[in-house]
Design a protein around this motif. Structure first.
Motif: not given
Ligand code: TXA
Ligand code: MG
Length: 338
Positions: A33, A56, A60, A65, A115, A119, A141, A178-179, A193, A227, A229
């Protein structure tokens, strides 16, 4: 700190990156991605360093992964059947699934939420780094917060040179946005998203899902934000940028009427008709190509040193919704309808 750029095709370099992550370092790695800024998801110190390097906000949450679906069982609890159905269909690939997190995931990784999004990336280099490191890798990212996500190694170097020990060069990212982020904690499940995996594709596997309002609308004051973000300014070039919605003719007429020094981020077919500097987003009908070029175009805009940029909005088909979602945030929801 001096950054070393590693070659993702070189076994020894992969080993170096994996060892660095296993020992608590933050390393930029390619995915299908966008490039990610990876560190051991279960180490508070390593994850804190991701937040520091990116600048960041701490609330957030990060995506984790993994290389094997079995590892999801250590990160999640109360796993619904739909998680397995979706993982079976879309992993490895650009779908992040959010379920309730287990106690093994530190709150810094989940931005304080109960939560966690997980992925399995499809990129071979990412997979070997995850496998060799033996870690679940948290990776946002690999851009400085607020900047367009990096889809080429030069973009990562621009943002992170001398801020991380290693950047792994995996060439250009295949997808460029992104995913898809999907939460299974609401009924029906909700796309927070959009990405390459579409609502329709997800619905074929688990039935009805909804697209969160915040995907294409500015969050209202006091609205529940699922979310975090979505609250932050995102993907923005330094040059002021406005989106234009309208037909080919109206777009061209509008741009050619501007007297300032501007640039247009537009479709290939617009270019010969425009009087200003242009950046080619790709063929109007090829949303995959547009997705792949979107972030590069936003970064190129700054290199042109113009006073203002205008970007054309593409259609919503397939990955088009993801393009629109990123683009609206890049222009802070400023759209001119011509
Ligand atoms: O393709 C991708 O997803 C890339 C690559 C590196 O895998 N990663 C990525 O991560 O885009 P990041 O951190 O830049 O974006 C993650 C988004 C953020 O908007 C975040 O708020 C949301 O997903 N998110 C992550 N975990 C969440 C959770 N548990 N609940 C709600 N939103 C979550
Ligand atoms: Mg990001």
């Amino acid at each position: 700190m001096k950054t070393i750029v590693l070659n993702g095709e070189d076994k020894n370099d992969i080993e170096t990156a994996a060892k660095a992550i296993a020992s608590g370092d933050v390393v930029a790695i390619p995915t299908e991605t966008v490039y990610g800024l990876g560190a051991n998801a279960l180490s508070e110190n390593a994850v804190n360093e991701i937040f520091n390097v990116k600048g960041r906000p701490a609330d957030n949450p990060l995506i984790v992964h993994i290389a094997d679906i079995e590892d999801a069982k250590k990160l999640w609890v109360d796993i619904p059947k739909n998680a397995y159905k979706l993982a079976g269909k879309f992993w490895p690939g650009p779908l992040t699934i959010i379920c309730k997190k287990s106690d093994s995931v530190p709150l810094v990784t989940s931005g304080g939420l109960d939560s966690i999004g997980v992925r399995i990336p499809a990129d071979k280099i990412a997979l070997s780094i995850i496998e060799k490191s033996g870690c679940a890798i948290a990776a946002p990212s690999a851009n400085i917060s607020g900047r367009p996500s990096p889809t080429r190694v030069v973009d990562v170097i621009d943002d992170l040179n001398n801020k991380v020990p290693f950047i792994v060069d995996g060439g250009d990212c295949d997808i460029g946005v992104e995913s898809t982020v999907l939460t299974l904690l609401t009924d029906p499940p909700r796309i927070l998203r959009p990405g390459r995996v579409t609502k329709e594709e997800i619905e074929e596997v688990i039935g009805e899902v909804i697209v969160d309002r915040a995907v294409v609308k500015k969050p209202k004051e006091g609205e529940i934000v699922r979310s975090p973000g979505v609250l932050y300014k995102h993907y923005s070039p330094k040059t002021p940028l406005i989106a234009i919605s309208g037909s080919d003719e109206r777009f061209i007429e509008f741009i050619n009427r501007q007297s300032e020094d501007i640039a247009a981020i537009c479709f290939t077919s617009d270019i010969e008709k425009l009087n200003c500097k242009t950046i080619d987003l790709g063929d109007k009908s090829d949303n995959f190509e547009i997705a792949k070029r979107l972030y590069t175009s936003l970064r190129t805009l700054d290199e042109l040193c113009v006073l203002k940029g205008y970007i054309r909005i593409s259609n919503d088909e397939g990955i088009g919704l993801a393009i629109k979602n990123r683009l609206l945030r890049a222009v802070s929801f400023e759209v001119i309808y011509v």
